[in-house]
Design a protein around this motif. Structure first.
Motif, PDB file in Angstrom:
ATOM      1  N   PRO A 137      30.008  -3.124 -20.213  1.00 25.93           N
ATOM      2  CA  PRO A 137      29.719  -3.207 -21.658  1.00 25.93           C
ATOM      3  C   PRO A 137      29.616  -4.662 -22.093  1.00 25.93           C
ATOM      4  O   PRO A 137      30.554  -5.447 -21.931  1.00 25.93           O
ATOM      5  CB  PRO A 137      30.943  -2.514 -22.285  1.00 25.93           C
ATOM      6  N   ALA A 138      28.460  -5.036 -22.609  1.00 25.15           N
ATOM      7  CA  ALA A 138      28.247  -6.429 -23.006  1.00 25.15           C
ATOM      8  C   ALA A 138      27.124  -6.500 -24.016  1.00 25.15           C
ATOM      9  O   ALA A 138      26.197  -5.681 -24.017  1.00 25.15           O
ATOM     10  CB  ALA A 138      27.907  -7.290 -21.784  1.00 25.15           C
ATOM     11  N   TRP A 139      27.208  -7.504 -24.886  1.00 26.93           N
ATOM     12  CA  TRP A 139      26.103  -7.767 -25.808  1.00 26.93           C
ATOM     13  C   TRP A 139      25.000  -8.482 -25.049  1.00 26.93           C
ATOM     14  O   TRP A 139      25.241  -9.432 -24.301  1.00 26.93           O
ATOM     15  CB  TRP A 139      26.600  -8.639 -26.957  1.00 26.93           C
ATOM     16  N   VAL A 140      23.777  -8.026 -25.218  1.00 23.11           N
ATOM     17  CA  VAL A 140      22.640  -8.585 -24.484  1.00 23.11           C
ATOM     18  C   VAL A 140      21.893  -9.550 -25.386  1.00 23.11           C
ATOM     19  O   VAL A 140      21.548  -9.219 -26.517  1.00 23.11           O
ATOM     20  CB  VAL A 140      21.707  -7.469 -23.983  1.00 23.11           C
ATOM     21  N   GLY A 141      21.636 -10.742 -24.872  1.00 21.35           N
ATOM     22  CA  GLY A 141      20.940 -11.761 -25.637  1.00 21.35           C
ATOM     23  C   GLY A 141      19.489 -11.882 -25.249  1.00 21.35           C
ATOM     24  O   GLY A 141      18.773 -10.888 -25.119  1.00 21.35           O
ATOM     25  N   TYR A 142      19.050 -13.089 -24.970  1.00 18.07           N
ATOM     26  CA  TYR A 142      17.649 -13.403 -24.715  1.00 18.07           C
ATOM     27  C   TYR A 142      17.214 -12.920 -23.335  1.00 18.07           C
ATOM     28  O   TYR A 142      17.895 -13.155 -22.343  1.00 18.07           O
ATOM     29  CB  TYR A 142      17.437 -14.911 -24.833  1.00 18.07           C
ATOM     30  N   GLN A 143      16.079 -12.224 -23.257  1.00 11.56           N
ATOM     31  CA  GLN A 143      15.469 -11.753 -22.014  1.00 11.56           C
ATOM     32  C   GLN A 143      16.455 -10.982 -21.134  1.00 11.56           C
ATOM     33  O   GLN A 143      16.581 -11.217 -19.932  1.00 11.56           O
ATOM     34  CB  GLN A 143      14.866 -12.937 -21.234  1.00 11.56           C
ATOM     35  N   GLN A 144      17.185 -10.056 -21.741  1.00  4.40           N
ATOM     36  CA  GLN A 144      18.088  -9.138 -21.038  1.00  4.40           C
ATOM     37  C   GLN A 144      19.230  -9.850 -20.327  1.00  4.40           C
ATOM     38  O   GLN A 144      19.806  -9.313 -19.376  1.00  4.40           O
ATOM     39  CB  GLN A 144      17.307  -8.290 -20.025  1.00  4.40           C
ATOM     40  N   ALA A 145      19.604 -11.041 -20.771  1.00  5.36           N
ATOM     41  CA  ALA A 145      20.737 -11.757 -20.193  1.00  5.36           C
ATOM     42  C   ALA A 145      21.904 -11.748 -21.177  1.00  5.36           C
ATOM     43  O   ALA A 145      21.708 -11.815 -22.391  1.00  5.36           O
ATOM     44  CB  ALA A 145      20.356 -13.194 -19.855  1.00  5.36           C
ATOM     45  N   THR A 146      23.114 -11.669 -20.642  1.00 10.81           N
ATOM     46  CA  THR A 146      24.304 -11.719 -21.484  1.00 10.81           C
ATOM     47  C   THR A 146      24.598 -13.168 -21.866  1.00 10.81           C
ATOM     48  O   THR A 146      24.278 -14.088 -21.109  1.00 10.81           O
ATOM     49  CB  THR A 146      25.517 -11.143 -20.742  1.00 10.81           C
ATOM     50  N   PRO A 147      25.197 -13.412 -23.015  1.00  8.98           N
ATOM     51  CA  PRO A 147      25.560 -14.780 -23.392  1.00  8.98           C
ATOM     52  C   PRO A 147      26.688 -15.293 -22.505  1.00  8.98           C
ATOM     53  O   PRO A 147      27.548 -14.520 -22.077  1.00  8.98           O
ATOM     54  CB  PRO A 147      26.018 -14.637 -24.851  1.00  8.98           C
ATOM     55  N   PRO A 148      26.705 -16.587 -22.191  1.00 11.87           N
ATOM     56  CA  PRO A 148      27.761 -17.119 -21.326  1.00 11.87           C
ATOM     57  C   PRO A 148      29.115 -17.114 -22.020  1.00 11.87           C
ATOM     58  O   PRO A 148      29.247 -17.560 -23.155  1.00 11.87           O
ATOM     59  CB  PRO A 148      27.290 -18.558 -21.042  1.00 11.87           C
ATOM     60  N   THR A 149      30.133 -16.578 -21.357  1.00  9.98           N
ATOM     61  CA  THR A 149      31.498 -16.563 -21.888  1.00  9.98           C
ATOM     62  C   THR A 149      32.496 -17.172 -20.911  1.00  9.98           C
ATOM     63  O   THR A 149      33.501 -17.736 -21.318  1.00  9.98           O
ATOM     64  CB  THR A 149      31.942 -15.132 -22.202  1.00  9.98           C
ATOM     65  N   PHE A 150      32.238 -17.032 -19.604  1.00  8.36           N
ATOM     66  CA  PHE A 150      33.027 -17.598 -18.504  1.00  8.36           C
ATOM     67  C   PHE A 150      34.389 -16.928 -18.301  1.00  8.36           C
ATOM     68  O   PHE A 150      34.892 -16.924 -17.187  1.00  8.36           O
ATOM     69  CB  PHE A 150      33.222 -19.106 -18.666  1.00  8.36           C
ATOM     70  N   PHE A 151      34.999 -16.370 -19.334  1.00  5.82           N
ATOM     71  CA  PHE A 151      36.328 -15.792 -19.146  1.00  5.82           C
ATOM     72  C   PHE A 151      36.430 -14.325 -19.559  1.00  5.82           C
ATOM     73  O   PHE A 151      37.297 -13.609 -19.074  1.00  5.82           O
ATOM     74  CB  PHE A 151      37.377 -16.593 -19.930  1.00  5.82           C
ATOM     75  N   SER A 152      35.563 -13.858 -20.443  1.00  5.75           N
ATOM     76  CA  SER A 152      35.752 -12.525 -21.023  1.00  5.75           C
ATOM     77  C   SER A 152      35.606 -11.407 -19.997  1.00  5.75           C
ATOM     78  O   SER A 152      36.224 -10.341 -20.141  1.00  5.75           O
ATOM     79  CB  SER A 152      34.766 -12.313 -22.175  1.00  5.75           C
ATOM     80  N   PHE A 153      34.805 -11.600 -18.951  1.00 10.44           N
ATOM     81  CA  PHE A 153      34.594 -10.549 -17.957  1.00 10.44           C
ATOM     82  C   PHE A 153      35.597 -10.610 -16.806  1.00 10.44           C
ATOM     83  O   PHE A 153      35.554  -9.758 -15.918  1.00 10.44           O
ATOM     84  CB  PHE A 153      33.171 -10.629 -17.387  1.00 10.44           C
TER      85      PHE A 153
END
Length: 454
Positions: free
Chosen positions: A57-73
């Motif tokens: 489960p993730a919010w999808v940003g530009y061109q079907q890529a998730t935004p960078p979070t580095f720690f949330s996943f």
């Protein structure tokens, strides 16, 4: 296998992940794909041959890529790595933040990591500078890197400041049996057939975005149609640049010469390709371009811009090259059309030649060698990881070291909060039993029920 790009999204990276995973399963390995959710496709799914896919489960940003979070996943990835007893984490595509995060967390957990780069990037704008710095951060602490062409290898080595000996070239491939020429087509050796044809169809299947050279396509279609009254264009794909193509068709009154068919599912690509005689690729940058291999396998003549790793893909007699310029593309397309009337090679012969050159079984075998090598490397101590990150730049290096330290503290917290011993180990898919049942034709009587929680 970790990437933001996987089915039901369509593209070269998605196809690469699927076919490579299938071949590794056939070679006896357990393969798990981790990607983000696509609409209603979320949770855990099984696809062909028991390939398990985690749609996070993730919010999808530009061109079907998730935004960078580095720690949330990290919590959910740690759970997957432990639950599935993962040995190697293989990330795909530099534009996938999910891939970078998985590799980063896997190194913190002491797992082996590998990365495959599928694209080419420059050095002259802010977006590429930031992307290259993130790539250098990820690849500064990785066991091995794979590129899909020698041009891609040179590009990746420069962007990430890597030792060329730590980078291997393993090209893409195709399932040639799925891209066979139309057996019902008339014999092209009969020259009268080409002269009597009502039209010559040029096929374009691509994401309709700037990087794919759609502006060039908009410019050359009216000129080619003016030079050759019998030429038609069949355009498959969707994207932001489709509106430009539609406006061109309106302004030039080419409604009967240019046809749009929208997005094309991968299993329908071959049925579209065999409707034409020429495949046109106008990309501005390509690391490999698997689409030209699929088209060549279907017996089409190829016209492509001479960019990136495309010149490495096919032998000269199968492809007409042009510089990414309007006049040169018109020249190459005109040359391909003229040659179509004198075509001497059977599509079946060209298909057989492509089939010998590209095989997913060969790609999987070579990737397996990479896995065997990296599993023999000793895991570096944490202080060595900090030293590698520190060398990424005056300010960036310090930031990366802080992030690595925080990631380690986060791992210690997770191990205390939810010890690894309490994580239920997922059962393996009964691949061998499933295969035997399929061969006997009684898989309907050998029901397997696997319950997976995430």
């Amino acid at each position: 296998m970790v990437s933001d790009f996987f089915y039901p999204n369509m593209g070269g990276v998605e196809s690469h992940l699927f076919h490579l995973s299938q071949q590794l399963i056939r070679r006896g390995h357990k393969v798990i794909v981790v990607t983000h959710a696509y609409g209603n496709r979320a949770g855990v799914r099984y696809v062909t041959n028991g390939l398990k896919v985690y749609y996070l489960p993730a919010w999808v940003g530009y061109q079907q890529a998730t935004p960078p979070t580095f720690f949330s996943f990290f919590p959910i990835m740690r759970n997957i790595f432990v639950r599935e007893q993962i040995d190697v984490v293989h990330g795909h595509q530099a534009l996938s933040p999910l891939c970078h995060e998985a590799i980063f967390h896997a190194r913190t957990m002491g797992l082996r990591t590998c990365f495959t780069d599928h694209s080419l990037f420059g050095f002259n704008d802010l977006g590429n500078v930031v992307g290259n710095k993130v790539l250098k951060f990820t690849l500064s602490d990785i066991d091995h890197v794979i590129c899909v062409s020698h041009t891609s290898k040179e590009n990746t080595v420069l962007r990430a400041a890597l030792n060329p000996q730590d980078v291997s070239v393993i090209p893409n491939a195709i399932a040639a049996s799925q891209f066979a020429p139309d057996p019902g087509a008339p014999d092209p050796n009969w020259s009268g057939y080409w002269r009597m044809r009502a039209q010559v169809t040029i096929v374009v299947i691509s994401r309709l975005v700037y990087r794919k050279g759609i502006d060039l396509l908009v410019a050359i279609i009216p000129r080619v149609c003016a030079l050759h009254p019998k030429v038609r264009f069949l355009i498959g794909g969707d994207g932001a640049k489709r509106i430009d193509l539609e406006q061109m068709r309106e302004n030039c009154l080419l409604h009967d010469r240019v046809r749009f068919i929208g997005s094309v599912k991968h299993h329908d690509v071959r049925n579209v390709l065999v409707q034409g005689q020429i495949f046109l690729n106008t990309s501005l940058t390509e690391a490999f371009c698997i689409a030209v291999v699929e088209a060549a396998s279907c017996g089409l003549a190829i016209v492509s811009t001479r960019v990136g790793g495309v010149p490495e893909v096919l032998p000269p007699h199968m492809i007409y090259f042009a510089q990414p310029e309007e006049d040169d593309l018109v020249r190459a397309v005109d040359q391909a059309i003229q040659a179509a009337y004198l075509k001497k090679v059977l599509p079946t012969r060209q298909h057989a030649e492509v089939k010998q050159m590209y095989s997913w079984a060969n790609v999987a075998e070579r990737t397996e060698i990479v896995y065997d090598r990296i599993t023999q490397i000793h895991t570096p101590p944490f202080i060595e990881r900090l030293r590698r990150y520190y060398g990424c730049g005056l300010w960036a290096g310090k930031v990366f070291c802080i992030m690595a330290a925080l990631d380690l503290l986060f791992l210690l917290l997770l191990d205390w909060w939810l010890p690894r011993e309490t994580v239920e180990i997922a059962p393996n898919f009964p691949t061998r039993k499933y295969k035997q049942a399929s061969e006997r034709g009684d898989h309907g009587r050998t029901e397997q029920r696997v319950v997976v929680a995430i």
